[in-house]
Design a protein around this motif. Structure first.
Motif, PDB file in Angstrom:
ATOM      1  N   MET A 156      -9.970 -49.112  55.875  1.00 52.90           N
ATOM      2  CA  MET A 156      -9.874 -47.645  55.745  1.00 52.90           C
ATOM      3  C   MET A 156      -8.685 -47.084  56.717  1.00 52.90           C
ATOM      4  O   MET A 156      -8.358 -47.893  57.506  1.00 52.90           O
ATOM      5  N   ILE A 157      -7.927 -46.019  56.124  1.00 52.74           N
ATOM      6  CA  ILE A 157      -7.125 -45.315  56.925  1.00 52.74           C
ATOM      7  C   ILE A 157      -7.791 -44.080  57.401  1.00 52.74           C
ATOM      8  O   ILE A 157      -8.248 -43.362  56.312  1.00 52.74           O
ATOM      9  N   VAL A 158      -7.568 -43.791  58.616  1.00 49.66           N
ATOM     10  CA  VAL A 158      -8.039 -42.625  59.036  1.00 49.66           C
ATOM     11  C   VAL A 158      -6.650 -41.625  59.700  1.00 49.66           C
ATOM     12  O   VAL A 158      -6.027 -42.281  60.461  1.00 49.66           O
ATOM     13  N   ALA A 159      -6.512 -40.576  59.211  1.00 55.28           N
ATOM     14  CA  ALA A 159      -5.409 -39.449  59.751  1.00 55.28           C
ATOM     15  C   ALA A 159      -6.401 -38.618  60.692  1.00 55.28           C
ATOM     16  O   ALA A 159      -7.446 -37.794  60.249  1.00 55.28           O
ATOM     17  N   PHE A 160      -5.901 -38.546  61.968  1.00 54.06           N
ATOM     18  CA  PHE A 160      -6.757 -37.462  62.756  1.00 54.06           C
ATOM     19  C   PHE A 160      -5.749 -36.650  63.683  1.00 54.06           C
ATOM     20  O   PHE A 160      -4.722 -37.288  64.015  1.00 54.06           O
ATOM     21  N   SER A 161      -6.083 -35.594  64.303  1.00 54.91           N
ATOM     22  CA  SER A 161      -5.356 -35.047  65.202  1.00 54.91           C
ATOM     23  C   SER A 161      -6.354 -34.527  66.178  1.00 54.91           C
ATOM     24  O   SER A 161      -7.446 -34.001  65.827  1.00 54.91           O
ATOM     25  N   MET A 172       2.312 -34.132  63.199  1.00 53.28           N
ATOM     26  CA  MET A 172       1.162 -33.542  63.043  1.00 53.28           C
ATOM     27  C   MET A 172      -0.427 -34.435  63.258  1.00 53.28           C
ATOM     28  O   MET A 172      -1.333 -34.066  63.485  1.00 53.28           O
ATOM     29  N   PHE A 173      -0.056 -35.591  62.953  1.00 56.21           N
ATOM     30  CA  PHE A 173      -1.271 -36.493  62.870  1.00 56.21           C
ATOM     31  C   PHE A 173      -1.061 -37.854  63.466  1.00 56.21           C
ATOM     32  O   PHE A 173      -0.042 -38.348  63.493  1.00 56.21           O
ATOM     33  N   THR A 174      -1.925 -38.695  63.734  1.00 57.39           N
ATOM     34  CA  THR A 174      -1.962 -39.951  64.006  1.00 57.39           C
ATOM     35  C   THR A 174      -2.791 -40.785  63.001  1.00 57.39           C
ATOM     36  O   THR A 174      -4.080 -40.482  62.788  1.00 57.39           O
ATOM     37  N   ASN A 175      -2.361 -41.738  62.283  1.00 55.53           N
ATOM     38  CA  ASN A 175      -2.727 -42.424  61.336  1.00 55.53           C
ATOM     39  C   ASN A 175      -3.146 -43.866  62.022  1.00 55.53           C
ATOM     40  O   ASN A 175      -2.499 -44.449  62.648  1.00 55.53           O
ATOM     41  N   ILE A 176      -4.577 -44.570  61.695  1.00 54.94           N
ATOM     42  CA  ILE A 176      -4.673 -45.600  62.187  1.00 54.94           C
ATOM     43  C   ILE A 176      -5.707 -46.552  60.964  1.00 54.94           C
ATOM     44  O   ILE A 176      -6.356 -45.917  60.067  1.00 54.94           O
ATOM     45  N   GLU A 177      -5.422 -47.646  60.782  1.00 53.45           N
ATOM     46  CA  GLU A 177      -6.193 -48.573  60.133  1.00 53.45           C
ATOM     47  C   GLU A 177      -7.005 -49.558  60.489  1.00 53.45           C
ATOM     48  O   GLU A 177      -6.438 -50.437  61.366  1.00 53.45           O
ATOM     49  N   GLY A 178      -8.101 -49.908  59.693  1.00 50.80           N
ATOM     50  CA  GLY A 178      -8.926 -50.960  60.350  1.00 50.80           C
ATOM     51  C   GLY A 178     -10.477 -50.717  59.526  1.00 50.80           C
ATOM     52  O   GLY A 178     -10.549 -49.847  58.712  1.00 50.80           O
ATOM     53  N   GLU A 179     -11.228 -51.393  59.872  1.00 47.94           N
ATOM     54  CA  GLU A 179     -12.649 -51.277  59.667  1.00 47.94           C
ATOM     55  C   GLU A 179     -13.452 -50.181  60.169  1.00 47.94           C
ATOM     56  O   GLU A 179     -12.896 -49.633  61.444  1.00 47.94           O
ATOM     57  N   VAL A 185      -9.592 -32.915  63.866  1.00 43.96           N
ATOM     58  CA  VAL A 185      -9.360 -32.953  62.536  1.00 43.96           C
ATOM     59  C   VAL A 185      -9.096 -34.384  61.962  1.00 43.96           C
ATOM     60  O   VAL A 185      -8.476 -35.077  62.232  1.00 43.96           O
ATOM     61  N   LEU A 186      -9.994 -34.557  61.029  1.00 38.80           N
ATOM     62  CA  LEU A 186      -9.779 -36.107  60.581  1.00 38.80           C
ATOM     63  C   LEU A 186     -10.005 -36.100  58.843  1.00 38.80           C
ATOM     64  O   LEU A 186     -11.100 -35.294  58.483  1.00 38.80           O
ATOM     65  N   LYS A 187      -9.282 -37.098  58.407  1.00 37.10           N
ATOM     66  CA  LYS A 187      -9.253 -37.232  56.953  1.00 37.10           C
ATOM     67  C   LYS A 187      -9.124 -38.910  56.914  1.00 37.10           C
ATOM     68  O   LYS A 187      -8.452 -39.538  57.442  1.00 37.10           O
ATOM     69  N   ALA A 188     -10.249 -39.333  55.995  1.00 41.93           N
ATOM     70  CA  ALA A 188     -10.182 -40.926  55.733  1.00 41.93           C
ATOM     71  C   ALA A 188     -10.102 -41.109  54.413  1.00 41.93           C
ATOM     72  O   ALA A 188     -10.560 -40.363  53.492  1.00 41.93           O
ATOM     73  N   ASP A 189      -9.389 -42.169  54.229  1.00 41.73           N
ATOM     74  CA  ASP A 189      -9.310 -43.073  52.842  1.00 41.73           C
ATOM     75  C   ASP A 189     -10.026 -44.255  53.011  1.00 41.73           C
ATOM     76  O   ASP A 189      -9.692 -45.053  53.594  1.00 41.73           O
TER      77      ASP A 189
END
Length: 99
Positions: free
Chosen positions: A1-6, A41-48, A73-77
């Motif tokens: 998953m990728i999470v974009a959060f602020s 605007m955001f930090t993106n992080i990828e992992g489980e 603020v969090l958005k997940a793919d």
């Protein structure tokens, strides 16, 4: 998953700046060892799921240590079976733009 959060504290310094608290949150992300990137605007992080959410919680905790209120603020793919998408998604768009 990728999470974009602020993450941001409720109050800033004497000029309204929040960069010190945000920098501490980003230190947590970078220390995690997970693929990540930070933009304006955001930090993106990828992992489980569990590892990404644990890092987000740690980042919130360091900001909460200096502020009584924290905004997240969090958005997940969420796409099972895919890794390396932090860069691959951008590469696919760049390929489309080059056509």
């Amino acid at each position: 998953m990728i999470v974009a959060f602020s993450i941001s504290p409720s109050g800033g310094d004497e000029t309204g700046g929040v960069s010190q608290a945000v920098a501490e949150a980003i230190r947590v992300v970078r220390a995690s060892g997970l693929p990540n990137e930070t933009n304006a605007m955001f930090t993106n992080i990828e992992g489980e799921w569990d590892e990404v959410m644990a890092v987000v919680k740690q980042a919130v905790d360091v900001v909460a240590a200096v502020s009584p209120r924290v905004s997240l603020v969090l958005k997940a793919d969420i796409r099972a079976g895919y890794t390396g998408q932090l860069t691959a998604k951008v590469e696919r768009i760049e390929q489309e733009l080059a056509d």
